[in-house]
Structures are given as structure tokens and as C-alpha cells.
Scaffold this active site. Structure first.
Site, PDB file in Angstrom:
ATOM      1  N   HIS A  75       0.860  -1.194   0.000  1.00  0.00           N
ATOM      2  CA  HIS A  75       0.000   0.000   0.000  1.00  0.00           C
ATOM      3  C   HIS A  75       0.893   1.240   0.000  1.00  0.00           C
ATOM      4  O   HIS A  75       0.742   2.120  -0.821  1.00  0.00           O
ATOM      5  CB  HIS A  75      -0.950  -0.020   1.210  1.00  0.00           C
ATOM      6  CG  HIS A  75      -1.946   1.089   1.170  1.00  0.00           C
ATOM      7  ND1 HIS A  75      -3.297   0.903   1.183  1.00  0.00           N
ATOM      8  CD2 HIS A  75      -1.771   2.428   1.095  1.00  0.00           C
ATOM      9  CE1 HIS A  75      -3.918   2.075   1.091  1.00  0.00           C
ATOM     10  NE2 HIS A  75      -3.011   3.008   1.050  1.00  0.00           N
ATOM     11  N   GLU A 133       0.448   8.072  -2.950  1.00  0.00           N
ATOM     12  CA  GLU A 133       1.401   7.627  -1.922  1.00  0.00           C
ATOM     13  C   GLU A 133       2.653   8.498  -1.912  1.00  0.00           C
ATOM     14  O   GLU A 133       3.181   8.835  -0.842  1.00  0.00           O
ATOM     15  CB  GLU A 133       1.752   6.148  -2.132  1.00  0.00           C
ATOM     16  CG  GLU A 133       0.595   5.195  -1.867  1.00  0.00           C
ATOM     17  CD  GLU A 133       0.058   5.289  -0.444  1.00  0.00           C
ATOM     18  OE1 GLU A 133       0.849   5.260   0.507  1.00  0.00           O
ATOM     19  OE2 GLU A 133      -1.176   5.394  -0.284  1.00  0.00           O
ATOM     20  N   HIS A 137       2.799  10.687   1.420  1.00  0.00           N
ATOM     21  CA  HIS A 137       3.736  10.077   2.378  1.00  0.00           C
ATOM     22  C   HIS A 137       5.197  10.205   1.943  1.00  0.00           C
ATOM     23  O   HIS A 137       6.070  10.477   2.758  1.00  0.00           O
ATOM     24  CB  HIS A 137       3.395   8.595   2.568  1.00  0.00           C
ATOM     25  CG  HIS A 137       1.990   8.360   3.016  1.00  0.00           C
ATOM     26  ND1 HIS A 137       1.569   8.609   4.307  1.00  0.00           N
ATOM     27  CD2 HIS A 137       0.892   7.916   2.349  1.00  0.00           C
ATOM     28  CE1 HIS A 137       0.273   8.321   4.412  1.00  0.00           C
ATOM     29  NE2 HIS A 137      -0.159   7.897   3.234  1.00  0.00           N
TER      30      HIS A 137
END
Ligand SMILES: *[C@@H]1O[C@H](CO)[C@@H](O)[C@H](O)[C@H]1NC(C)=O
Length: 174
Positions: A75, A133, A137
Site C-alpha cells: 500500500h 502515496e 507520504h
């Protein structure tokens, strides 16, 4: 604690129901540039995720028939603080798929999208799962990771190193 890639600071998180986890994430995400404390490697289990597939499209790996993933897929690699919060959207570095073209085949296999949706990236636009992502992040992963290519290659390396399919047996015996 210095942020680094070591066994102590890596926390493997298994996300079975990603949708509910993302809600928690939105609630406690904080803006901030302070150095993070550890990485969480977030994985998803296609068997659970793909059961909820209603529509198919080319970007959804659940729709690959016999070639659909059968093991945990990635993920994301998430920098976190020890207090239960995490930084998000730290720099205005837009995702550029060309920067990771040499990783493309590995990412399609080990880090596929398991839905047809386009998640939001940091500034209100919608993009690919990888764009989400990286912007949310990956941009907060300094000083361990400095650019988009190293975010994706580091995450793949961590995923291979801590192969949960191999260590699953140990978890069960403990
Ligand atoms: C993890 O280990 C299993 C068992 O050895 C292997 O089949 C699988 O390919 C490995 N997965 C990755 C991502 O390396």
C-alpha cells in the site's frame, strides 16, 4: 530517535480494510516538517480487497483474472511519529511517472492499485495510487528518502526484505 531503516524502526502494518484505515489517517494527519520517528510498511491483502470489486478497469489488478495478485501487495511506506500522528504532504513535489519508469514492471506486480478509483493527491487533484502515496507520504520521508525514485525503490526493497509470506509461519508459531 533518528529516522532510519532498521529493524527496530520498521513496523509492518497489515491493512486488510484499507477504506476504514484511510479515514483514521485523515483524522489524525498533521502538517509538519519535523523529522519522523519510524516507517510503517503498509500492505494490503488482495483476497479481501478484491472481493469488493464491482467494476473492472485496466488499472485494477483485481481484474487480471488468473494473474491477479495472490500475496500481500504494497500500500505504501508511511513515515510516522511515535505519538500516533504522521506528517503528510510535506513538499510540493508532483508525482512524475517517468522518474520511476525503470521500476514500472515491479511496481505493477508488487504495488498495484486494487481499485478503479483515483485517490486525491495533496492539492485537491486526483491521480494514480502511486501519485497519492508519493505526494502524501513519500514527500515526508526525508532524510531517509530524498526523491521519488528512491521512495519507490526503498519501499520495494523493504517489502522484499520483510517478506511476510515467509515470516507468516513464525508469527503463527510464536
Ligand atoms: C516471499 O516468499 C515466498 C516464499 O518463499 C515467495 O514465494 C514469494 O515470491 C516471496 N515474495 C516476494 C515479494 O519476494
Amino acid at each position: 530517535m533518528m529516522a532510519s531503516l532498521s529493524v527496530q524502526t520498521l513496523f509492518v502494518l497489515l491493512v486488510f480494510v484499507t477504506a476504514s484505515y484511510c479515514m483514521i489517517e485523515e483524522a489524525s494527519a498533521v502538517e509538519g516538517q519535523r523529522e519522523f520517528d519510524y516507517f510503517a510498511l503498509s500492505l494490503q491483502w488482495p483476497g479481501t480487497y478484491c472481493r469488493h470489486t464491482r467494476h473492472c478497469c485496466s488499472k485494477n489488478a483485481c481484474c487480471r483474472g488468473a494473474n491477479a495478485p495472490t500475496e500481500f501487495t504494497i500500500h505504501g511506506l508511511w513515515p510516522d511519529y511515535n505519538d500516533g500522528t504522521w506528517p503528510a504532504c510535506c513538499t510540493q513535489s508532483d508525482f512524475n511517472e517517468k522518474e520511476i519508469s525503470t521500476l514500472h514492471d515491479a511496481l505493477e506486480k508488487y504495488w498495484p492499485s486494487l481499485s478503479c478509483g483515483s485517490p486525491s493527491s495533496c492539492r485537491g487533484t486526483k491521480g494514480s495510487f502511486w501519485a497519492h502515496e508519493w505526494e502524501k507520504h513519500g514527500t515526508c520521508s526525508s532524510p531517509v528518502v530524498h526523491d521519488e525514485y528512491s521512495y519507490f525503490s526503498t519501499t520495494l526493497n523493504v517489502y522484499f526484505k520483510y517478506n511476510v509470506t515467509v515470516s507468516g509461519q513464525e508469527f503463527c508459531d510464536d
